[in-house]
Design a protein around this motif. Structure first.
Motif, PDB file in Angstrom:
ATOM      1  N   TYR A 198      30.437 -44.120 -55.458  1.00  0.00           N
ATOM      2  CA  TYR A 198      31.082 -45.108 -54.611  1.00  0.00           C
ATOM      3  C   TYR A 198      30.590 -44.980 -53.174  1.00  0.00           C
ATOM      4  O   TYR A 198      30.192 -45.953 -52.537  1.00  0.00           O
ATOM      5  CB  TYR A 198      32.597 -44.908 -54.697  1.00  0.00           C
ATOM      6  CG  TYR A 198      33.345 -45.227 -53.430  1.00  0.00           C
ATOM      7  CD1 TYR A 198      33.551 -46.545 -53.040  1.00  0.00           C
ATOM      8  CD2 TYR A 198      33.816 -44.203 -52.614  1.00  0.00           C
ATOM      9  CE1 TYR A 198      34.213 -46.835 -51.867  1.00  0.00           C
ATOM     10  CE2 TYR A 198      34.473 -44.485 -51.437  1.00  0.00           C
ATOM     11  CZ  TYR A 198      34.670 -45.804 -51.063  1.00  0.00           C
ATOM     12  OH  TYR A 198      35.307 -46.086 -49.904  1.00  0.00           O
ATOM     13  N   LEU A 240      37.500 -42.062 -57.807  1.00  0.00           N
ATOM     14  CA  LEU A 240      37.908 -42.414 -56.451  1.00  0.00           C
ATOM     15  C   LEU A 240      39.431 -42.359 -56.302  1.00  0.00           C
ATOM     16  O   LEU A 240      40.149 -43.141 -56.929  1.00  0.00           O
ATOM     17  CB  LEU A 240      37.388 -43.811 -56.119  1.00  0.00           C
ATOM     18  CG  LEU A 240      37.732 -44.357 -54.730  1.00  0.00           C
ATOM     19  CD1 LEU A 240      37.185 -43.460 -53.629  1.00  0.00           C
ATOM     20  CD2 LEU A 240      37.204 -45.772 -54.576  1.00  0.00           C
ATOM     21  N   THR A 244      27.056 -46.098 -52.613  1.00  0.00           N
ATOM     22  CA  THR A 244      26.952 -47.561 -52.620  1.00  0.00           C
ATOM     23  C   THR A 244      27.468 -48.128 -51.302  1.00  0.00           C
ATOM     24  O   THR A 244      26.845 -49.008 -50.708  1.00  0.00           O
ATOM     25  CB  THR A 244      27.787 -48.156 -53.774  1.00  0.00           C
ATOM     26  OG1 THR A 244      27.433 -47.473 -54.975  1.00  0.00           O
ATOM     27  CG2 THR A 244      27.502 -49.628 -53.950  1.00  0.00           C
ATOM     28  N   ALA A 245      28.597 -47.590 -50.848  1.00  0.00           N
ATOM     29  CA  ALA A 245      29.155 -48.066 -49.586  1.00  0.00           C
ATOM     30  C   ALA A 245      28.169 -47.811 -48.454  1.00  0.00           C
ATOM     31  O   ALA A 245      27.879 -48.703 -47.654  1.00  0.00           O
ATOM     32  CB  ALA A 245      30.483 -47.367 -49.309  1.00  0.00           C
ATOM     33  N   VAL A 292      40.507 -45.760 -58.098  1.00  0.00           N
ATOM     34  CA  VAL A 292      39.717 -46.464 -59.109  1.00  0.00           C
ATOM     35  C   VAL A 292      39.303 -45.448 -60.168  1.00  0.00           C
ATOM     36  O   VAL A 292      38.471 -44.576 -59.920  1.00  0.00           O
ATOM     37  CB  VAL A 292      38.467 -47.133 -58.508  1.00  0.00           C
ATOM     38  CG1 VAL A 292      37.702 -47.894 -59.590  1.00  0.00           C
ATOM     39  CG2 VAL A 292      38.839 -48.082 -57.373  1.00  0.00           C
ATOM     40  N   LEU A 348      35.496 -44.105 -61.291  1.00  0.00           N
ATOM     41  CA  LEU A 348      34.442 -44.397 -60.313  1.00  0.00           C
ATOM     42  C   LEU A 348      34.216 -43.145 -59.476  1.00  0.00           C
ATOM     43  O   LEU A 348      35.021 -42.787 -58.624  1.00  0.00           O
ATOM     44  CB  LEU A 348      34.847 -45.573 -59.417  1.00  0.00           C
ATOM     45  CG  LEU A 348      33.929 -45.861 -58.216  1.00  0.00           C
ATOM     46  CD1 LEU A 348      32.479 -46.044 -58.649  1.00  0.00           C
ATOM     47  CD2 LEU A 348      34.407 -47.088 -57.456  1.00  0.00           C
ATOM     48  N   ARG A 349      33.130 -42.460 -59.756  1.00  0.00           N
ATOM     49  CA  ARG A 349      32.899 -41.183 -59.077  1.00  0.00           C
ATOM     50  C   ARG A 349      32.743 -41.371 -57.582  1.00  0.00           C
ATOM     51  O   ARG A 349      32.014 -42.246 -57.137  1.00  0.00           O
ATOM     52  CB  ARG A 349      31.657 -40.517 -59.639  1.00  0.00           C
ATOM     53  CG  ARG A 349      31.974 -39.900 -60.975  1.00  0.00           C
ATOM     54  CD  ARG A 349      30.747 -39.375 -61.595  1.00  0.00           C
ATOM     55  NE  ARG A 349      30.829 -39.696 -63.005  1.00  0.00           N
ATOM     56  CZ  ARG A 349      30.100 -39.131 -63.927  1.00  0.00           C
ATOM     57  NH1 ARG A 349      29.204 -38.250 -63.574  1.00  0.00           N
ATOM     58  NH2 ARG A 349      30.259 -39.468 -65.174  1.00  0.00           N
TER      59      ARG A 349
END
Ligand SMILES: Nc1ncnc2c1ncn2[C@@H]1O[C@H](COP(=O)(O)OP(=O)(O)OP(=O)(O)O)[C@@H](O)[C@H]1O
Ligand SMILES: [Mg+2]
Lengths: 255, 474
Positions: free
Chosen positions: A102, A143, A105-106, A94, A97-98
């Motif tokens: 990511y 990512l 957030t996950a 992605v 998207l650093r």
């Protein structure tokens, strides 16, 4: 520790009009390691994607459970929250998207009750990067963006450790890894097992299984489990190849 | 199931409602009757006690405005009725240099918007405008002592009439376009920033423009002059409350970047969806000067903005980074204009747009490399992400490379979010709508990372809020 069970029961799966899995049964308990082997195109990755819940893979019949939670009723993200982690054979990237954003957030999605301390979290990620032989710059990279094959696999293994899943499916995590990386990734899998995860390793090679001894080995041929056995089976496969299962013998070997 | 991300979106929603979508309850100290006429312009000018030359500029601009048709090449502006608008609303007579002297209701407004707090934490100076007039301005003493001037434009006209007269309307003449003519006729407020030779501000200055009513026009006028070797980062914030009827925002920004000076102009806009926004922003850049435009644009009903850089001196350079979201019944017409008028000049344009829920985003660019602009370099990159089948994106690049030794590249892409990406993120526990907003933020990252952290954190939240309009559809 409570023992958890991932049950895949008589699973039939189609992609488009084509039936790929034709009745697969595998039961994984906490702390167990299963190896899933089989020729190209027999449905190993299909099984991984189906368990994840990708919409393209239609479950025609059979069951998918973690303990008594029916995964079939759950969306992809809910399955992850039920404790599932799949390292994909080909992780997508992605752009922009650093990784750390990511991952954070996950993590907080998966562990909503924990208050995530960002600084500590970053330290932990850095330590693991170091463990996998990756430098700190990976924290801020997009990512999987521009990562080499082996780097991607190591990043998947890193996430497997950070996100603390109950069940892990590793789809050819060993392919593309150099010898040193293979050793580290194997150690990481052993760690995950110690933490109580139940693990399915999809692989083509005995090599990774020399490092982490599987409790069970399953051979998937044409969408069916042709044979299941203990760790010795992997060596047998290496010796006799998949030819052995061709021509009528398949059904005879099903338990 | 777990609710944390719903909580995050709720928070962003609240942020938007409490922080931006509220009306300031002030009885204007003065306002003109609605509609536009010669007498309205004269009345404004008289109320402002302006010199004759400024009144004459206004009246001439009004004629130009009346003679120009409403542009029809872009978004539908038929709703815009110039007779319905009120062109000048002065909320308060006094202009304060200290937040304690600002009337409570107005101070509360800017407190909510976080302006004084940002000023304390992060800024070298700050100008705040409500409706048509600056209500507050302040510059830290250390910069005042070095001769920097930062104040609202009306005050600057009174205090530095010669500098204003010399620079006003040269970079953007009233004849440039209909909105520019309108602004020149009825301009009010805006900011004036003057940086003397060699002075380099290490902290940004900010001007905050707040609209308040429906059928209100805001026509601020900004003039930035960076003398040789000076450098400054100017931040512009714009917001307005929501109404069912539209309001018009049509600013003019003129920037002079003199020899080896550097100006960065960051614009962070979170318009409510009733705003029609048509500013004209342009800069002249002299030898070895550098102009950087950075723009993050959320909301509004229609936005038409094409920040321009005219590279007039050798080795002058410019960059123009633009992020625009058109989610909902929104038309974002954005672009960049660059003219290479000297040798060895360089420019870089990066435009990223998101369209969703029927939104339309347009990239409209003009790039010209004049004959004789030897060895100039230019690159244009515009990437569009379209979120669904009812939304659109268009690109209208207009490139004229008239110099053979120049090099030029143009890249454009239009894409959709890949379902494999969404699946991957969801397989790590991230909800679908959050997965989509992470992908969107990643797509915008090139540009967003150029917005100061103090602003981009909130911008990110607001992007997530826009994305939450999608809900968790399968
Ligand atoms: N999304 C898809 N669309 C079309 N066909 C698919 C899709 N996914 C899997 N298949 C088909 O299903 C069969 C099984 O594929 P799968 O990827 O599961 O094999 P595999 O056992 O993982 O093979 P390998 O060892 O090469 O990774 C193949 O014939 C493949 O082409
Ligand atoms: Mg596979």
């Amino acid at each position: 520790m409570v023992a958890n069970v991932l049950s895949i029961k008589d699973l039939h799966v189609s992609v488009g009009d084509k039936e790929i899995l034709k009745g697969v049964t595998i039961t994984v308990k906490s702390g167990e390691i299963h190896a899933l082997m089989g020729p190209n195109g027999t449905g190993k990755s299909t099984l991984a994607h189906t368990v994840v819940g990708s919409l393209r893979y239609k479950v025609k019949s059979g069951e998918l459970l973690i303990n008594d939670i029916n995964l079939k009723d759950l969306q992809v993200y809910e399955r992850a929250r039920a404790g599932l982690f799949v390292a994909f054979q080909e992780p997508v990237s992605v752009q922009g998207l650093r990784f750390i954003n990511y991952l954070r957030t996950a993590y907080s999605s998966l562990h909503p009750d924990e208050k995530l301390e960002y600084k500590k979290f970053i330290e932990e990620v850095k330590e693991l990067l170091n463990y996998f032989g990756l430098d700190n710059s990976f924290i801020d990279r997009g990512l999987n963006e521009g990562l080499s094959g082996g780097e991607k696999k190591r990043m998947e293994a890193l996430q497997m450790l950070i996100l603390k899943p109950k069940f892990i499916i590793l789809d050819e995590i060993d392919s593309g890894l150099d010898i040193d990386a293979l050793r580290v990734v194997s150690k990481a899998i052993a760690k995950a097992k110690e933490n109580g995860a139940g693990i399915i390793i999809i692989t083509h090679y005995q090599r990774i299984l020399d490092y982490i001894k599987p409790d069970f080995v399953h051979v998937l041929i044409n969408g069916r489990i042709a044979e299941s056995g203990n760790g010795e089976l992997a060596k047998l496969i290496e010796e006799r190849g998949y030819e052995y299962y061709r021509g009528g013998e398949v059904d005879a070997k099903v338990e | 199931m777990q609710k944390w991300n719903e909580i995050e979106v709720e928070e962003a929603k609240k942020l938007n409602e409490i922080k931006y979508d509220f009306v300031t309850n002030v009885k204007p100290a003065y306002q003109v009757q609605k509609g536009l006429s010669r007498s309205v312009v004269e009345e404004m000018s008289k109320e402002k006690k302006e010199p004759d030359w400024m009144r004459n500029i206004r009246l001439k601009a009004l004629e130009i405005f009346l003679s120009k048709p409403v542009p029809t090449w872009g978004p539908d502006l038929s709703e815009l009725n110039f007779d319905d608008l009120t062109y000048y609303i002065k909320p308060e007579d006094r202009k304060a240099n200290n937040w304690d002297e600002v009337p409570k209701e107005i101070k509360d407004t800017f407190d909510k918007l976080g302006v004084p707090e940002m000023e304390k934490k992060y800024l070298a100076g700050s100008v705040a405008q409500l409706q048509s007039e600056g209500v507050y301005s302040r510059l830290r003493k250390q910069w005042e002592d070095k001769g920097v001037v930062f104040m609202d434009m009306d005050s600057a006209l009174q205090r530095y009439p010669d500098i204003v007269k010399e620079h006003f309307g040269r970079v953007v003449p009233p004849s440039d376009n209909k909105f520019a003519a309108l602004n020149t006729a009825v301009w009010s407020g805006g900011s004036f920033l003057y940086i003397p030779s060699g002075v380099q501000l290490d902290l940004p200055v900010q001007a905050y423009f707040r609209m308040n009513g429906a059928l209100e026009g805001q026509f601020e006028r900004t003039l930035i002059i960076a003398e040789p070797g000076a450098s400054v980062h100017y931040i512009e914030g714009c917001t307005a409350p929501t109404y069912s009827q539209y309001s018009l925002h049509a600013a003019i920004v003129e920037v002079y970047v003199k020899k080896a000076a550097k100006v960065r102009y960051t614009s962070v806009q979170n318009w409510s969806d009733n705003i029609i926004n048509g500013p004209t922003k342009r800069s002249w850049i002299e030898e070895r000067g550098r102009m950087e435009w950075v723009q993050g644009s959320l909301g509004s009903k229609i936005t038409m903005t094409y920040p321009s850089s005219i590279l007039r001196g050798e080795y002058a350079s410019t960059s123009n980074l633009n992020v625009a979201l058109a989610v909902g019944p929104v038309w974002k017409d954005n672009g960049a204009k660059v003219i290479h008028a000297a040798p060895n000049t360089s420019s870089k344009v990066v435009a990223k747009s998101i369209s969703g829920k029927g939104g339309m985003s347009v990239y409209r660019g003009q790039l010209r490399i004049n004959p004789g602009a030897y060895n100039s370099k230019a690159s244009v990159q515009c990437d569009a992400l379209i979120l669904d089948d009812i939304s659109k994106s268009n690109t209208y690049p207009h490139n004229e490379i008239l110099e053979e030794s120049a090099s030029f590249s143009h890249e454009a892409s239009v894409g959709k979010i890949s379902e494999d990406q969404v699946d991957y993120l969801m397989s790590r526990g991230i909800r679908e709508e959050d997965a989509r907003s992470l992908i969107v933020l990643g797509f915008l990252d090139d540009v967003l990372k150029e917005i100061p952290l103090e602003y981009s954190i909130e911008f990110n939240k607001l992007v997530k809020l826009e994305m939450s309009k999608y809900g968790a559809v399968g």
